[in-house]
Design a protein around this motif. Structure first.
Motif, mmCIF file in Angstrom:
data_model
loop_
_atom_site.group_PDB
_atom_site.id
_atom_site.type_symbol
_atom_site.label_atom_id
_atom_site.label_comp_id
_atom_site.label_asym_id
_atom_site.label_seq_id
_atom_site.Cartn_x
_atom_site.Cartn_y
_atom_site.Cartn_z
ATOM 1 N N GLY A 78 20.368 -1.248 -11.969
ATOM 2 C CA GLY A 78 19.063 -1.959 -11.452
ATOM 3 C C GLY A 78 18.619 -1.813 -9.529
ATOM 4 O O GLY A 78 19.698 -1.008 -9.727
ATOM 5 N N THR A 79 17.791 -1.781 -9.398
ATOM 6 C CA THR A 79 17.244 -1.097 -8.220
ATOM 7 C C THR A 79 16.773 -1.889 -7.389
ATOM 8 O O THR A 79 15.436 -1.959 -8.295
ATOM 9 C CB THR A 79 17.443 0.487 -7.881
ATOM 10 N N GLN A 80 16.806 -2.463 -6.207
ATOM 11 C CA GLN A 80 15.909 -3.987 -5.809
ATOM 12 C C GLN A 80 14.934 -2.775 -4.894
ATOM 13 O O GLN A 80 14.857 -2.198 -4.243
ATOM 14 C CB GLN A 80 16.542 -4.490 -4.832
ATOM 15 N N VAL A 81 13.269 -3.170 -5.420
ATOM 16 C CA VAL A 81 12.157 -2.651 -5.182
ATOM 17 C C VAL A 81 11.271 -4.124 -4.109
ATOM 18 O O VAL A 81 11.043 -5.195 -4.974
ATOM 19 C CB VAL A 81 10.865 -2.345 -5.676
ATOM 20 N N THR A 82 11.344 -3.611 -2.614
ATOM 21 C CA THR A 82 11.046 -5.134 -2.276
ATOM 22 C C THR A 82 9.480 -4.431 -1.543
ATOM 23 O O THR A 82 9.927 -3.500 -0.503
ATOM 24 C CB THR A 82 11.696 -5.746 -1.325
ATOM 25 N N VAL A 83 8.672 -5.584 -1.654
ATOM 26 C CA VAL A 83 7.243 -4.166 -0.812
ATOM 27 C C VAL A 83 6.837 -5.571 -0.009
ATOM 28 O O VAL A 83 6.677 -7.064 -0.450
ATOM 29 C CB VAL A 83 5.864 -4.676 -1.833
ATOM 30 N N GLY A 114 0.883 -0.860 0.132
ATOM 31 C CA GLY A 114 0.172 0.274 -0.080
ATOM 32 C C GLY A 114 0.817 0.727 -0.165
ATOM 33 O O GLY A 114 0.354 2.517 0.209
ATOM 34 N N GLY A 115 2.206 1.462 0.253
ATOM 35 C CA GLY A 115 3.369 2.537 0.435
ATOM 36 C C GLY A 115 3.411 2.314 -1.400
ATOM 37 O O GLY A 115 2.664 2.430 -2.237
ATOM 38 N N SER A 116 4.305 3.719 -1.499
ATOM 39 C CA SER A 116 4.819 4.350 -2.451
ATOM 40 C C SER A 116 6.481 4.408 -2.277
ATOM 41 O O SER A 116 6.796 5.037 -1.501
ATOM 42 C CB SER A 116 3.824 5.548 -2.919
ATOM 43 N N LEU A 117 6.770 4.729 -3.506
ATOM 44 C CA LEU A 117 8.086 4.764 -3.583
ATOM 45 C C LEU A 117 7.942 5.431 -5.441
ATOM 46 O O LEU A 117 7.621 5.704 -6.304
ATOM 47 C CB LEU A 117 8.938 3.655 -4.141
ATOM 48 N N ARG A 118 9.293 6.666 -5.277
ATOM 49 C CA ARG A 118 9.663 6.565 -6.843
ATOM 50 C C ARG A 118 10.856 6.703 -7.546
ATOM 51 O O ARG A 118 11.976 6.633 -6.211
ATOM 52 C CB ARG A 118 9.266 8.525 -6.761
ATOM 53 N N LEU A 119 10.788 5.662 -8.176
ATOM 54 C CA LEU A 119 11.939 5.871 -8.349
ATOM 55 C C LEU A 119 12.740 7.016 -9.488
ATOM 56 O O LEU A 119 11.783 7.575 -10.697
ATOM 57 C CB LEU A 119 12.113 4.476 -9.709
ATOM 58 N N SER A 120 14.258 7.010 -9.514
ATOM 59 C CA SER A 120 14.865 7.998 -10.553
ATOM 60 C C SER A 120 15.469 7.872 -11.390
ATOM 61 O O SER A 120 16.560 6.783 -11.199
ATOM 62 C CB SER A 120 15.534 9.329 -9.426
ATOM 63 N N CYS A 121 15.749 7.758 -12.397
ATOM 64 C CA CYS A 121 17.095 7.353 -13.018
ATOM 65 C C CYS A 121 17.423 8.542 -14.685
ATOM 66 O O CYS A 121 16.815 9.518 -14.703
ATOM 67 C CB CYS A 121 16.589 6.138 -14.552
ATOM 68 N N ALA A 122 18.981 9.088 -13.892
ATOM 69 C CA ALA A 122 19.414 10.170 -14.288
ATOM 70 C C ALA A 122 20.406 9.184 -15.713
ATOM 71 O O ALA A 122 21.459 9.335 -15.027
ATOM 72 C CB ALA A 122 19.949 11.189 -13.474
ATOM 73 N N ALA A 123 20.053 10.817 -16.229
ATOM 74 C CA ALA A 123 21.004 10.012 -17.388
ATOM 75 C C ALA A 123 22.617 11.172 -17.710
ATOM 76 O O ALA A 123 22.105 12.152 -17.362
ATOM 77 C CB ALA A 123 20.539 10.579 -18.845
ATOM 78 N N SER A 124 22.835 10.288 -18.288
ATOM 79 C CA SER A 124 24.300 10.687 -18.590
ATOM 80 C C SER A 124 24.776 12.599 -19.559
ATOM 81 O O SER A 124 25.830 13.735 -19.285
ATOM 82 C CB SER A 124 26.279 10.189 -18.442
ATOM 83 N N ARG A 125 23.900 12.676 -20.540
ATOM 84 C CA ARG A 125 24.314 13.335 -20.852
ATOM 85 C C ARG A 125 22.855 14.141 -21.381
ATOM 86 O O ARG A 125 21.495 13.396 -21.186
ATOM 87 C CB ARG A 125 24.472 13.259 -22.265
#
Length: 117
Positions: A110-115, A15-26
């Motif tokens: 990759g980033t781990q999301v565990t619910v 029921g919770g929330s997360l925000r994933l971010s992905c930043a590009a090098s250019r």
């Protein structure tokens, strides 16, 4: 060459929330498609949400209405807002970018999301 740096994964209750971010090098000006994929244990990597320049964002049926893909060109960053998280969302989430002129296909670490309850 594009490097993608992800952040925002972690442990969250159902029921919770997360925000994933992905930043590009250019600048992502040359990027024509970006997406978020995930891979759960024992399963194939699947597209969660994707965007193609000149088209619309598409979502996996399992996340429609809960996840939102967005981008910020000024920050060369894309996001995946994940709401109403379920244990079934547990996976490693990967950011992907495709470029043209020259063509390329790039992945984040990759980033781990565990619910978990």
């Amino acid at each position: 060459q594009v490097q993608l740096v992800e952040s925002g994964g972690g442990l969250v209750q159902p029921g919770g929330s997360l925000r994933l971010s992905c930043a590009a090098s250019r600048s992502i000006f040359s990027i024509y498609a970006m997406g978020w994929y995930r891979q759960a244990p024992g399963k194939q990597r699947e597209l969660v949400a994707g965007f193609t320049k000149g088209s619309s964002t598409n979502y996996a049926d399992s996340v429609k209405g809960r996840f939102t893909f967005s981008r910020d060109n000024a920050k060369n960053t894309v996001y995946l807002q994940m709401n109403s998280l379920k244990p079934e969302d547990t996976a490693v989430y990967f950011c992907n970018a495709k470029t043209t002129m020259p063509s390329g296909d790039y992945w984040g670490q990759g980033t781990q999301v565990t619910v978990s309850s």
